[in-house]
Structure formats: C-alpha cells, structure tokens
Design a protein around this motif. Structure first.
Motif, PDB file in Angstrom:
ATOM      1  N   ARG A 226       0.833  -1.204   0.000  1.00  0.00           N
ATOM      2  CA  ARG A 226       0.000   0.000   0.000  1.00  0.00           C
ATOM      3  C   ARG A 226       0.866   1.253   0.000  1.00  0.00           C
ATOM      4  O   ARG A 226       0.589   2.217  -0.704  1.00  0.00           O
ATOM      5  CB  ARG A 226      -0.906   0.014   1.230  1.00  0.00           C
ATOM      6  N   THR A 229       2.931   1.462  -3.491  1.00  0.00           N
ATOM      7  CA  THR A 229       2.164   1.788  -4.694  1.00  0.00           C
ATOM      8  C   THR A 229       1.692   3.240  -4.727  1.00  0.00           C
ATOM      9  O   THR A 229       1.145   3.682  -5.738  1.00  0.00           O
ATOM     10  CB  THR A 229       0.945   0.852  -4.856  1.00  0.00           C
ATOM     11  N   ASP A 230       1.917   3.974  -3.663  1.00  0.00           N
ATOM     12  CA  ASP A 230       1.663   5.413  -3.731  1.00  0.00           C
ATOM     13  C   ASP A 230       2.590   6.081  -4.744  1.00  0.00           C
ATOM     14  O   ASP A 230       2.257   7.126  -5.305  1.00  0.00           O
ATOM     15  CB  ASP A 230       1.875   6.061  -2.357  1.00  0.00           C
ATOM     16  N   GLN A 268      -5.849  -6.310  -4.414  1.00  0.00           N
ATOM     17  CA  GLN A 268      -6.584  -5.081  -4.734  1.00  0.00           C
ATOM     18  C   GLN A 268      -6.419  -4.048  -3.628  1.00  0.00           C
ATOM     19  O   GLN A 268      -6.172  -2.868  -3.886  1.00  0.00           O
ATOM     20  CB  GLN A 268      -8.054  -5.398  -4.951  1.00  0.00           C
ATOM     21  N   GLN A 269      -6.560  -4.476  -2.357  1.00  0.00           N
ATOM     22  CA  GLN A 269      -6.394  -3.544  -1.255  1.00  0.00           C
ATOM     23  C   GLN A 269      -4.968  -3.008  -1.176  1.00  0.00           C
ATOM     24  O   GLN A 269      -4.729  -1.893  -0.715  1.00  0.00           O
ATOM     25  CB  GLN A 269      -6.775  -4.214   0.067  1.00  0.00           C
ATOM     26  N   GLY A 271      -3.210  -2.259  -3.691  1.00  0.00           N
ATOM     27  CA  GLY A 271      -2.950  -1.393  -4.832  1.00  0.00           C
ATOM     28  C   GLY A 271      -2.173  -2.072  -5.939  1.00  0.00           C
ATOM     29  O   GLY A 271      -1.660  -1.407  -6.851  1.00  0.00           O
ATOM     30  N   ARG A 445      -5.780   2.478 -14.306  1.00  0.00           N
ATOM     31  CA  ARG A 445      -6.026   1.778 -13.043  1.00  0.00           C
ATOM     32  C   ARG A 445      -5.003   2.184 -11.991  1.00  0.00           C
ATOM     33  O   ARG A 445      -5.324   2.322 -10.803  1.00  0.00           O
ATOM     34  CB  ARG A 445      -6.005   0.269 -13.271  1.00  0.00           C
ATOM     35  N   TYR A 446      -3.767   2.379 -12.417  1.00  0.00           N
ATOM     36  CA  TYR A 446      -2.759   2.819 -11.454  1.00  0.00           C
ATOM     37  C   TYR A 446      -3.022   4.252 -10.989  1.00  0.00           C
ATOM     38  O   TYR A 446      -2.763   4.598  -9.833  1.00  0.00           O
ATOM     39  CB  TYR A 446      -1.353   2.705 -12.041  1.00  0.00           C
ATOM     40  N   ASP A 448      -5.954   5.398 -10.489  1.00  0.00           N
ATOM     41  CA  ASP A 448      -6.969   5.214  -9.446  1.00  0.00           C
ATOM     42  C   ASP A 448      -6.341   4.754  -8.137  1.00  0.00           C
ATOM     43  O   ASP A 448      -6.795   5.144  -7.049  1.00  0.00           O
ATOM     44  CB  ASP A 448      -8.020   4.205  -9.910  1.00  0.00           C
ATOM     45  N   VAL A 449      -5.311   3.899  -8.241  1.00  0.00           N
ATOM     46  CA  VAL A 449      -4.612   3.438  -7.037  1.00  0.00           C
ATOM     47  C   VAL A 449      -3.996   4.625  -6.301  1.00  0.00           C
ATOM     48  O   VAL A 449      -4.119   4.762  -5.084  1.00  0.00           O
ATOM     49  CB  VAL A 449      -3.523   2.410  -7.404  1.00  0.00           C
ATOM     50  N   ARG A 450      -3.347   5.499  -7.034  1.00  0.00           N
ATOM     51  CA  ARG A 450      -2.667   6.625  -6.407  1.00  0.00           C
ATOM     52  C   ARG A 450      -3.659   7.648  -5.839  1.00  0.00           C
ATOM     53  O   ARG A 450      -3.334   8.358  -4.885  1.00  0.00           O
ATOM     54  CB  ARG A 450      -1.737   7.304  -7.410  1.00  0.00           C
ATOM     55  N   ARG A 452      -6.615   6.867  -4.519  1.00  0.00           N
ATOM     56  CA  ARG A 452      -7.527   6.250  -3.549  1.00  0.00           C
ATOM     57  C   ARG A 452      -7.432   6.963  -2.199  1.00  0.00           C
ATOM     58  O   ARG A 452      -6.410   7.545  -1.839  1.00  0.00           O
ATOM     59  CB  ARG A 452      -7.149   4.773  -3.370  1.00  0.00           C
TER      60      ARG A 452
END
Length: 698
Positions: A226, A229-230, A268-269, A271, A445-446, A448-450, A452
C-alpha cells in the motif's frame, strides 16, 4: 537484516562451489559473473587452486572479505557453509542449492535449520533452490541462466527460476530491460515483501513486477505494498487460482470467501495490478515504466484502418476506459483538416491514404481536446506511410501535450525501427490494438490506485475481556462452535441485537416472551444444527400464549432431526418488522495467508444462491466499509428501491467496522456468520450468529 540495496550492489562476490567442470552450475555462475560484473569475483573450492583463471580459495575463512556469497555446495554442506559465512561477517547470501523444503522430510528440517542460522547471524538469504540474482547497473549476473538481462528500470521477482530464464530470452528479443532480477526460490528468509519494500525505496525502479505462487504473510504484504504503490506501480501474475481453501469451510462466509478470493481482495487492497498472463504482465509494465498516468480514462483512437479501429473500440469497451466524447471544437477542426470520407468522431478514422502529416494533425487535434485523457494510434502499413516518420511524429506530439499515447503499428519488419525509436521515448508499441488498450488501461487503473482514499480503522470502546470469556465457552462445545446462545459476543463489541436470550425451560421461555412487546421469534439453540429453518427449528410471530407449546415442539423437532446434537435450549427474541428492512450477511473467514476476510452481501436464504457479496481483508476503516456496501449489486435495496424507506447504511458501516475490530483483536476466531444482519431505516441488528473458534489461540 542489513539494507537489501547492498545485495544488488556488491563490490566482491564469492562463488562457493565454483568449478571449471563443464555443465556444472558452479561453472555457469562463474562464467556469467566473469562476463560483465564490474567488481571482484572470488571462487571457493577446496579441490581447486584456480578456476577459469581465478585464484581459488579452499574455504570461506581463507578467502578475502566479500559482500555477497553465492552457495552451490551439496545440501548437507550448506548449513555449515552458512555458519562460516556468518562468522566471516558477510550479510548477503544466495543459496542456489536445492534439496530443502521443496523435498519434504529431511529437506524441510534442513530448511528450518537454515532459517535459524540466518536469524543467528542476521543473514539476508535468497533461496534456497534459487536460480540466483541479477543487477544490471553493476553488470552482475549471479545466476546459472543462459541469458543476461538488458539494462532497464523494471525490477522483477519470480518464484519460478524457469520462468525467469524463459522471460529473459523473450524480453531480450523484445528489447525489454530490467534493473534487478531475483529468483525467490523457497523464500526461507527473504520473500516478496522484502523486495517490494526495497524496490519501493529505489528511485531507479519505475515498475515492480513478479510471478508468485503464494504470498507468505499477506497482512504484511498489504501494509508494505500500500505504501509502495503510492509512488511505484506493482504488477503481479499469481498462479494457482483455484479455490483451494473452500472445501474446508463450514460457514456461508467460508464457502464464498475462499483462498483465491483472498488473494484477489488482498492484492486489490494493496494497490497491486494483477495480470492474468505473462503477456499482460509485460504489456502493463511497458506502459507503466514509460508513460505518465492519464488525467482521465477517456481515450481517443486515431487510425488509418477501419477494421482495426473497430477492434480498438471494442477493446476500450471491455476495459475500465471509455471512448472520449470529442468537443464540438475538436470535431469542427477535424472536419476542416481531414478528407470528406474521414470519420471525425471517435474513433477518428483518417482513411487508408493518410500520410504522416495527416496522422500528426489528427493526433495533435485529439490530444488538444480537454475531454481526451490518452490516445491510441492504430496504423496499418501503406505505400504512402513510413512507420519511421510516424514514430517521430507520435513522439513529438506526445511530448508536446504530456498525455500518454500508445501505438499499434501493425506489421513486422516495417515496424521494427519505429518500435525502437518509440521504446527509447517510453512509448510502447503493440501489434494487437487490444494489447495497446490494455497498456493504457493499466495506466488508468494505477492512477486510481494513487488517488484512492484510505482511513485508519476506528478503535471503538468495547468490552474485550467479556468477549474473551464468551469465546472460551467454545472449549466445551462440539467443533469449538458457538451459536445464538453467544449473541452477547456481539453486544460486547457494540453490534446491536434484538431483545431476547436463550432459555432452557418452557416456563422461562413464556416469562421472557411476556417481557417483550409483541409476538416473538423462537429458534432452537444448538451449534451443531447450522440450518435451523430447514428442520422447522424456527417459529416466527409466536404470541405469549403459545410460547410454552412452541418451546416443546422445537425441542422435539431438534431431537428427531439429530438425536445426538447438543441442545442448549431455545432462543426467544424480539420480532423485527422486516417490511421496510433488508436482510444482509456479515461474516468472517480467516485465510492462512491474509488473515481475517470480512464479507458483506445480501443475506437470508439467498446468500449461497446469488453470491452477491464483497470481501475485504481486516482491519478496515470507514471508507472501505462503505465500499463493501457499494460493491454489492443489490446495494440499491438499501437505498430504498421501489419506494421502500432507505436503510440506515451508517449503522451497517459501523457494524462492519466493529466486526473488523473484533476479529482483528481475536485471531482465535476462524469463522463467523451474522446471517441475517437486518438493515432497517433506523438501525442494523444481528439476528443470528455462528462462530468457529481455535481455542488454542485464546
């Protein structure tokens, strides 16, 4: 443990078990190191004075000080060799030798001792049963694979050494480079989370990719990934996608939230982007390593070929992306500059006679549109179009606008030189337009990860000691299982329950019913009878006058159904008005890798039929609890569909968070079902409960 960056930047590497015997692993590793490593190579072998022209030392003690030791000695000798390495002060070790945990029996015991030695001497050990490691910045190939990696910004780990050798052969042909490569082997000491943490701190690693068969400590992996992946994308292929754990589950939750779903949810959680194939893995990596994330998922397609343009549009529809709606200004500009036969909407088909100038003008106009977040350039070879020139235009236009662009220059030798120029500018080219879209999809999608939002789990004021005492009742219950007689477990953690309790006498049942307003619900109380309604073990709407007889009838039915079942009595409970309420399920199944999995969905008798559920790894905060509700297709029922009064979703969210805290506080809870959790306009109340406890962990 020391810094892992030193593992990849050694100045001196010892090869323990080096040999000049042809076909030997010890020779292959020495040859690979000799062909590019900038540092010093030290062979160690008591039976050689020199190996391949290097001075050879008989043991670790007599050799010079080294930064990295690569061990290729027979399995029985490995443990003593590790002790000698530890005594020498070397921290970093790669154990190539097989014959450990993967063989079972004696090998598993040998691996246990290896871990103990590593802990005693604070050793960073890769392996055993490893192909080795590579680091292209220092030219180090400490593997026995046949290929050297090209230099790049992708760091790659794999649980399969064979996967690495195959990938490197293919990647070299595709001109894909790497920074670090690690064959994890048996992961006795260092495992995937250690390398994710290391590469996340490495400013020269743009993307982390991997092939994994399992994850050792899922909860720690989520926490570390987590954070990583920021800033740095992680893409994994996870094999073994069967629901291996579901057959052992005894509850609704256990049956639905099996092992594969735990990985899916955990990644998924964390990232992590999950690829379903090797091709996808590298399609994602190529886009993520060279392009910025788009500001939106709206895509423009520019093409000189109608058929491939349609294929690209279909691929966008199958992804998380959308075809961009071009502004009126963009359509007008395209209408003015393109031939009459062209399609100036999206996809933008500039027709088959388009030259490079037309391509450039169409792409420039599309990227100028504020509704366009990224673009795909799809081209088929023609006599009026040179791919080399098209590549230059795409590169220049992308740099000017700063938006991500991928290409699908369809063809073979005509595209090779252009592909190289595009690659050097960070733009991936794909023969298949669908793969080009997949690369853009990974970027979106990445993004969206950043973007979140995450919140810390709330610490509610609970009665933990009361809960522990209730769970200890499982020690005297068959199967270590608790049922509705333990509803006070939920009360201890603030999860609301209707008024009522379990009684073991019909007169007490009638007295309790008289203290409750209105008719009551009565249920047989036996942890061994899971599906009470199937045997007529539930009576709804019982008036006070009929409670005595209803009690006797329920006990008789239970005895007839399962004579040897332990019956604790009958639960007499306040009857809720379900006309404006929705039955949901809230449950937990403890996964061996990721820990407690929370499950939420439509409850009652339909949970196993519809399987409309969402899952998260606990602990979770409020935003993830709300996401769990939103992820369920039936969530509109909670919002008041068909004129019904909306449910109090805040109460459901709080119940999810409180259950998250309960199962995090008590690792002894293996499975738990609240079915149903009735969500009404004012509150959410737990009606039924089944809990399976590992009493040894209390």
């Amino acid at each position: 443990m020391g810094r892992l960056s030193e593992l990849f930047e050694p100045e001196t590497v010892a090869v323990i078990g080096a040999t000049d015997r042809k076909g030997a692993v010890g020779r292959a590793i020495l040859e690979n190191l000799s062909s590019g490593f900038a540092g010093e190579v030290v062979p160690i072998n008591p039976n050689r004075e020199t190996v391949l022209g290097y001075e050879c030392y008989p043991d670790v003690e007599s050799a010079p000080s080294v930064d990295l030791a690569v061990v290729i000695v027979p399995p029985p000798v490995v443990l003593q060799t590790l002790r000698e390495i530890g005594e020498s002060g070397t921290e970093h070790v790669v154990v190539i030798t097989a014959g450990f945990g993967e063989t079972g029996g004696e090998g598993a015991e040998r691996e246990r001792e290896l871990r103990e030695i590593a802990e005693e001497y604070d050793l960073n050990v890769v392996g055993p049963n490893s192909l080795g490691i590579m680091s292209t910045p220092v030219g180090m190939n400490a593997t026995f694979g046949p290929e050297h990696a090209l230099e790049g910004s992708i760091s790659f780990m794999s649980q399969s050494g064979a996967f690495i050798t195959a990938v490197l052969d293919w990647a070299n042909d595709q001109q894909i480079g790497f920074r670090d490569v690690v064959s994890l082997g048996n992961k006795s000491v260092l495992e995937e989370t250690d390398f994710v943490r290391e590469w996340g701190d490495d400013s020269e690693t743009d993307v982390i990719i991997g092939y994994l068969e399992d994850i050792e400590a899922g909860d720690e992996f989520i926490r570390v990934a987590r954070s990583v992946t920021d800033e740095t994308p992680i893409v994994l292929v996870k094999s073994g996608r069967t629901d291996a754990g579901a057959h052992a589950a005894s509850s609704h939750t256990g049956a639905i939230a099996g092992s594969e779903r735990a990985y899916e949810t955990g990644l998924q959680q964390a990232g992590v982007l999950r690829a379903q194939s090797v091709q996808e893995l590298f399609d994602y990596a190529r886009a993520l390593s060279g392009l910025p994330a788009p500001e939106s998922g709206d895509v423009a397609v520019v093409t000189n070929a109608g058929g491939p343009g349609v294929l690209t549009t279909d691929a966008v529809g199958d992804s998380t992306l959308e075809m961009a709606s071009l502004t009126e200004e963009t359509v007008a500009a395209l209408s003015e500059s393109m031939p009459d036969e062209a399609n100036v909407y999206n996809p933008i088909d500039i027709i088959g006679d388009a030259d490079v100038d037309r391509f450039g003008e169409a792409l420039d106009t599309a990227l100028s549109d504020p509704n366009v977040g990224s673009a795909v350039v799809v081209s088929a070879p023609t006599a009026v179009l040179t791919y080399d020139d098209l590549a230059e235009v795409v590169i220049e236009t992308r740099e000017r606008h700063g938006k991500p662009v991928v290409t699908s220059m369809m063809g073979g030798k005509r595209a090779r030189a252009a592909e190289e120029a595009l690659r050097e500018s960070g733009i991936p080219n794909y023969f298949d337009p669908a793969r080009a879209v997949s690369g853009l999809d990974a970027l979106a999608r990445y993004r969206d990860v950043r973007e979140r939002t995450r919140d810390e789990p709330e610490a509610f004021d609970v009665d933990r000691e009361r809960a522990r005492k209730i769970l200890e009742r499982a020690k005297s219950r068959p199967g270590n299982q608790l049922g509705i007689e333990s509803m006070d477990l939920l009360e201890a953690y603030g999860v609301p329950t209707p008024n009522g309790s379990v009684v073991d006498d019909p007169a007490d049942a009638r007295e309790l019913a008289e203290s409750i307003d209105g008719d009551v619900v009565m249920k047989i109380a036996s942890p061994e009878i899971a599906h009470k309604s199937d045997i007529g073990g539930v009576k709804v709407g019982v008036p006070d006058a009929e409670v005595y007889d209803a009690y006797e009838d329920l006990i008789a039915r239970a005895r007839n159904y399962q004579p040897d079942a332990g019956i604790l009595g009958v639960q007499v409970q306040e009857m809720l008005d379900l006309d404006d309420s929705t039955e949901t399920i809230l449950g937990v199944n403890r996964d061996p890798q990721f820990g407690p999995l929370l499950l939420f969905g439509l409850g009652g008798i339909f949970v196993e039929i519809l399987e409309d559920t969402s899952v998260r790894v606990a602990p979770i905060g409020e935003s993830e609890a709300r996401d769990m509700i939103d992820d369920v297709k039936a969530s509109p029922l909670l919002a008041g569909a068909r004129g019904r009064e909306p449910a109090n979703t805040d109460a459901v969210v709080e119940a999810i968070q409180r259950l998250s805290q309960l199962v995090t506080d008590f690792p002894a809870i293996l499975e738990l079902d609240i079915n149903p959790l009735v969500a009404g306009p004012t509150n959410a109340q737990a009606i039924d409960l089944v809990v399976t406890v590992d009493t040894e962990k209390l």
